[in-house]
Design a protein around this motif. Sequence first.
Motif, PDB file in Angstrom:
ATOM      1  N   MET A 138       6.963 -13.035 -41.799  1.00  0.00           N
ATOM      2  CA  MET A 138       5.530 -13.006 -41.471  1.00  0.00           C
ATOM      3  C   MET A 138       5.340 -12.007 -40.338  1.00  0.00           C
ATOM      4  O   MET A 138       5.898 -12.190 -39.253  1.00  0.00           O
ATOM      5  CB  MET A 138       5.052 -14.395 -41.039  1.00  0.00           C
ATOM      6  N   GLY A 139       4.560 -10.957 -40.613  1.00  0.00           N
ATOM      7  CA  GLY A 139       4.405  -9.877 -39.649  1.00  0.00           C
ATOM      8  C   GLY A 139       5.344  -8.757 -40.044  1.00  0.00           C
ATOM      9  O   GLY A 139       6.561  -8.884 -39.912  1.00  0.00           O
ATOM     10  N   SER A 162       1.550  -9.727 -44.178  1.00  0.00           N
ATOM     11  CA  SER A 162       0.885  -9.073 -43.043  1.00  0.00           C
ATOM     12  C   SER A 162      -0.629  -9.141 -43.237  1.00  0.00           C
ATOM     13  O   SER A 162      -1.106  -9.665 -44.254  1.00  0.00           O
ATOM     14  CB  SER A 162       1.354  -7.619 -42.923  1.00  0.00           C
ATOM     15  N   ALA A 163      -1.367  -8.611 -42.280  1.00  0.00           N
ATOM     16  CA  ALA A 163      -2.833  -8.668 -42.373  1.00  0.00           C
ATOM     17  C   ALA A 163      -3.313  -7.712 -43.466  1.00  0.00           C
ATOM     18  O   ALA A 163      -4.091  -8.073 -44.346  1.00  0.00           O
ATOM     19  CB  ALA A 163      -3.445  -8.312 -41.026  1.00  0.00           C
ATOM     20  N   CYS A 192       9.154 -15.798 -38.476  1.00  0.00           N
ATOM     21  CA  CYS A 192       7.853 -15.451 -37.906  1.00  0.00           C
ATOM     22  C   CYS A 192       7.982 -14.338 -36.872  1.00  0.00           C
ATOM     23  O   CYS A 192       8.646 -14.502 -35.850  1.00  0.00           O
ATOM     24  CB  CYS A 192       7.197 -16.681 -37.284  1.00  0.00           C
ATOM     25  N   LEU A 194       4.914 -12.596 -36.048  1.00  0.00           N
ATOM     26  CA  LEU A 194       3.494 -12.291 -35.889  1.00  0.00           C
ATOM     27  C   LEU A 194       3.143 -12.259 -34.404  1.00  0.00           C
ATOM     28  O   LEU A 194       3.734 -13.007 -33.619  1.00  0.00           O
ATOM     29  CB  LEU A 194       2.644 -13.397 -36.535  1.00  0.00           C
ATOM     30  N   THR A 197      -2.454 -14.307 -31.570  1.00  0.00           N
ATOM     31  CA  THR A 197      -3.842 -13.854 -31.409  1.00  0.00           C
ATOM     32  C   THR A 197      -4.753 -15.045 -31.747  1.00  0.00           C
ATOM     33  O   THR A 197      -4.265 -16.064 -32.247  1.00  0.00           O
ATOM     34  CB  THR A 197      -4.160 -12.703 -32.397  1.00  0.00           C
ATOM     35  N   ASP A 199      -6.461 -15.357 -34.256  1.00  0.00           N
ATOM     36  CA  ASP A 199      -6.312 -15.607 -35.699  1.00  0.00           C
ATOM     37  C   ASP A 199      -5.005 -16.299 -36.058  1.00  0.00           C
ATOM     38  O   ASP A 199      -4.908 -16.935 -37.114  1.00  0.00           O
ATOM     39  CB  ASP A 199      -6.362 -14.285 -36.485  1.00  0.00           C
ATOM     40  N   THR A 200      -3.964 -16.100 -35.260  1.00  0.00           N
ATOM     41  CA  THR A 200      -2.653 -16.639 -35.647  1.00  0.00           C
ATOM     42  C   THR A 200      -2.254 -17.890 -34.866  1.00  0.00           C
ATOM     43  O   THR A 200      -1.278 -18.545 -35.232  1.00  0.00           O
ATOM     44  CB  THR A 200      -1.535 -15.581 -35.471  1.00  0.00           C
ATOM     45  N   LEU A 203      -1.018 -21.188 -36.568  1.00  0.00           N
ATOM     46  CA  LEU A 203      -0.965 -20.883 -38.009  1.00  0.00           C
ATOM     47  C   LEU A 203       0.166 -21.650 -38.710  1.00  0.00           C
ATOM     48  O   LEU A 203       0.056 -21.984 -39.893  1.00  0.00           O
ATOM     49  CB  LEU A 203      -0.768 -19.375 -38.203  1.00  0.00           C
ATOM     50  N   THR A 208       0.318 -25.316 -43.664  1.00  0.00           N
ATOM     51  CA  THR A 208       1.025 -24.100 -44.086  1.00  0.00           C
ATOM     52  C   THR A 208       2.525 -24.379 -44.270  1.00  0.00           C
ATOM     53  O   THR A 208       3.098 -24.041 -45.310  1.00  0.00           O
ATOM     54  CB  THR A 208       0.816 -22.950 -43.076  1.00  0.00           C
ATOM     55  N   LEU A 226       2.194 -20.042 -32.034  1.00  0.00           N
ATOM     56  CA  LEU A 226       1.948 -19.936 -33.481  1.00  0.00           C
ATOM     57  C   LEU A 226       2.246 -21.251 -34.186  1.00  0.00           C
ATOM     58  O   LEU A 226       1.764 -21.499 -35.294  1.00  0.00           O
ATOM     59  CB  LEU A 226       2.837 -18.839 -34.075  1.00  0.00           C
TER      60      LEU A 226
END
Length: 308
Positions: A138-139, A162-163, A192, A194, A197, A199-200, A203, A208, A226
């Motif tokens: 992830m990332g 990723s985004a 992970c 990432l 942020t 957004d994360t 997460l 998930t 995270l």
Amino acid sequence: MKVLLYIPSKNADEWHAAFARALPKAELRAWAPGPVWQADYAAFWYPPRELLDGQTRLKAAFNLGAGVDGTLKALTVPPGVPLVRLEDAGMGPQMEEYVGWAVLRYFRRFDDYAGQQARAEWKVHRPRRHESFTVGVMGLGVLGARVARAVRALGFPVWGWSASAKSVEGVRPFAGATELPAFLAGIQVLVCLLPLTPDTAGLLNRTTLGKLPRGAYVVNVARGGLVVDEDLLALLDDGHLAGATLDVFREEPLPASHRFWSHPRVFLTPHCSALTMVEDSVAQVAGKIERLERGQPVTGIVDLERGY
Ligand code: NDP
Ligand code: OXD
């Protein structure tokens, strides 16, 4: 040229000496509370809130780490001043080693054998096949892409999330929230990398992590925020997850009372998966300062809206 430094670590002298060697014509000063010393550049890690207050001619601010979550929480970068972060700077090979080791440890069941040794239990587990041990990263940024390639080179199928869609040779790409469930459902090890942020944050939670196949593993080398700790522990307790390798935590140092310390399926390290390398980091920052002085563009500028 004036460069303001704030490096609150035991080896601050080493950092200052490296900056003096890399920028011999620059006037360097360690930040201290008091009258503002107008600088052209600032370089720092774990900055105090007031570090950049009153700076009116700053051309760039350098974060002496890859992640900027701590810096963005601590201070406001003056408008128009680019915040530049470290890109790899010697951390990439360390991340490759750490994650590669964690993946192999799970693949070869060395975690189980360590438990068995403690019980003097002689038991051989059946071998696994690489092709049924997909690693999901992830990332897929500077560090994630390196790690994905390194794990691929160990013979494992690698998926990346990723985004925006990213193309890394040999890595099956997934992007955005809509593709996250399919990504999670197909991987045996979640790595992970990432940034933390808005957004994360959180997460990696019950929903998930619960989408990972039963018996999957988690490796978090990004930021503790995270992960929702209680959700991860619950999934380890009920056997949905077979193990977690954790290098980063919501609170660091991790409090002695935290269950992660004693959980039999958790292997943890004290935020050392990739340590900042003084010479590499200073060389990168000095190189970027020289480019900026020549009016050339630099990479690694943080998008303050996105937070990474
Ligand atoms: P980069 O900024 O280069 O990469 C970040 C990646 O995350 C990008 O691929 C980006 O996607 C993706 N991403 C960001 N937000 C989202 C989102 N909301 N959904 C999906 N993907 C997202 O960072 P680095 O690779 O340099 O570093 C990653 C992190 O590793 C750092 O932020 C830091 O926290 C951590 N770190 C930890 C260390 C340790 O010792 N434990 C050492 C160094 C770093 P896109 O490409 O589309 O923008
Ligand atoms: C970093 C870190 O972000 O050391 O550079 O965690």
